[in-house]
Enzyme design. Structure first.
Site, PDB file in Angstrom:
ATOM      1  N   ARG A 139     -10.283  -6.407   2.455  1.00  0.00           N
ATOM      2  CA  ARG A 139     -10.818  -5.001   2.491  1.00  0.00           C
ATOM      3  C   ARG A 139     -10.138  -4.003   1.696  1.00  0.00           C
ATOM      4  O   ARG A 139      -9.181  -4.471   1.223  1.00  0.00           O
ATOM      5  CB  ARG A 139     -10.983  -4.078   3.897  1.00  0.00           C
ATOM      6  CG  ARG A 139      -9.926  -4.056   4.523  1.00  0.00           C
ATOM      7  CD  ARG A 139     -10.066  -3.447   5.799  1.00  0.00           C
ATOM      8  NE  ARG A 139      -8.816  -3.365   6.692  1.00  0.00           N
ATOM      9  CZ  ARG A 139      -8.638  -2.618   7.924  1.00  0.00           C
ATOM     10  NH1 ARG A 139      -9.592  -2.431   8.528  1.00  0.00           N
ATOM     11  NH2 ARG A 139      -7.426  -2.472   8.313  1.00  0.00           N
ATOM     12  N   TYR A 158       7.361   3.007   6.041  1.00  0.00           N
ATOM     13  CA  TYR A 158       6.490   2.914   4.939  1.00  0.00           C
ATOM     14  C   TYR A 158       6.993   2.938   3.648  1.00  0.00           C
ATOM     15  O   TYR A 158       7.293   1.959   2.719  1.00  0.00           O
ATOM     16  CB  TYR A 158       5.280   3.080   5.205  1.00  0.00           C
ATOM     17  CG  TYR A 158       4.230   2.737   4.023  1.00  0.00           C
ATOM     18  CD1 TYR A 158       3.355   1.455   4.023  1.00  0.00           C
ATOM     19  CD2 TYR A 158       3.815   3.646   3.151  1.00  0.00           C
ATOM     20  CE1 TYR A 158       2.680   1.236   3.180  1.00  0.00           C
ATOM     21  CE2 TYR A 158       3.009   3.450   2.221  1.00  0.00           C
ATOM     22  CZ  TYR A 158       2.398   2.146   1.962  1.00  0.00           C
ATOM     23  OH  TYR A 158       1.481   1.733   1.180  1.00  0.00           O
TER      24      TYR A 158
END
Length: 254
Positions: A15, A148
């Site tokens: 996706r 992140y």
């Protein structure tokens, strides 16, 4: 078709950006295997050609080894590994336990390292390449997604070291996307008005489409980039307009 006959693995390719990358490789003629922990809602396909899905948890070292061995057993070779799987929820540093932030680093830095090591001998045999999917979050402050950003900065450095150690048989480069419009964009930017407002901060005037990131990944994996190694390719529409330009009172049109 630039990659006809080549075999590419795209982690997290079911996706969003990963699916866009997989479709670009299919369009370029490659045979594509996508992996994720869960199967996609619909097959990833392009131009009548379909990517094969194989389930994989990138945290499971033995499973990762078996996965790449299985791909090579089925297709006879491995030419490209795109380390795309990653991501993070929004979480300020003080709002999460250390273990939560560590899991983000595991997914975005340790897992690509694990996959690359498992794929190395197969890529070396074919003279292939690794494409790391980094992020502009690794090049600037990343409040709310600090772990992140740190992991993506580490990933870019890891790719440079890999490029030196693994040359000349295996090329390793990093693709550094900016903001991309995907089915999950609303989680980061809000409703349509929020998306439009965010798009106006990009010099290009819009967010990237997943396929545009895929086209850049195909270039890095192709023979056209044969002398590109240890590089970081920014695909961010010009980046972000510096905030001070809008705040300053000098040099404004009267």
């Amino acid at each position: 078709m630039e990659l006809k006959g080549r075999v590419a693995v795209v982690t997290g390719g079911t996706r969003g950006v990963g699916a866009g990358i997989a479709r670009a490789f299919l369009a370029a003629g490659a045979r594509v295997v996508v992996c994720a922990r869960r199967p996609p809602d619909a097959a990833v396909e392009e131009g009548g050609r379909q990517a094969e899905f194989r389930p994989l948890d990138l945290r499971d070292g033995p499973a990762v080894q078996e996965f790449f061995a299985g791909v090579v057993a089925a297709y006879g070779r491995l030419d490209v590994l795109v380390n795309n799987a990653g991501g993070t929820p929004y979480r300020l540093l003080g709002e999460g336990e250390t273990a939560r932030h560590a899991r983000v680093v595991e997914l975005n830095l340790t897992a690509p390292l694990r996959a690359s090591l498992a794929a190395y001998e197969h890529l070396r045999a074919s003279g292939g390449s690794v494409v790391m999917i980094g992020s502009v979050s690794g090049t600037r402050p990343s409040p709310g997604t600090a772990a992140y950003g740190a992991a993506k900065a580490g990933l870019e450095n890891l790719a440079r070291s890999m490029a030196v150690e693994w040359a000349p048989r295996v090329r390793v480069n990093t693709l550094v996307p900016g903001m991309v419009r995907t089915e999950l964009s609303h989680l980061h930017y809000g409703d349509d008005a929020g998306l439009a407002a965010v798009a106006r901060t990009v010099p290009a005037g819009r967010l990237a489409e997943p396929r545009e990131i895929g086209d850049a990944a195909v270039f890095l994996a192709s023979a056209r980039a044969a002398y590109v190694n240890g590089a970081s390719l920014l695909v961010h529409g010009g980046g972000e307009r510096p905030a001070f330009l809008d705040a300053a009172t000098a040099n404004r049109e009267k």
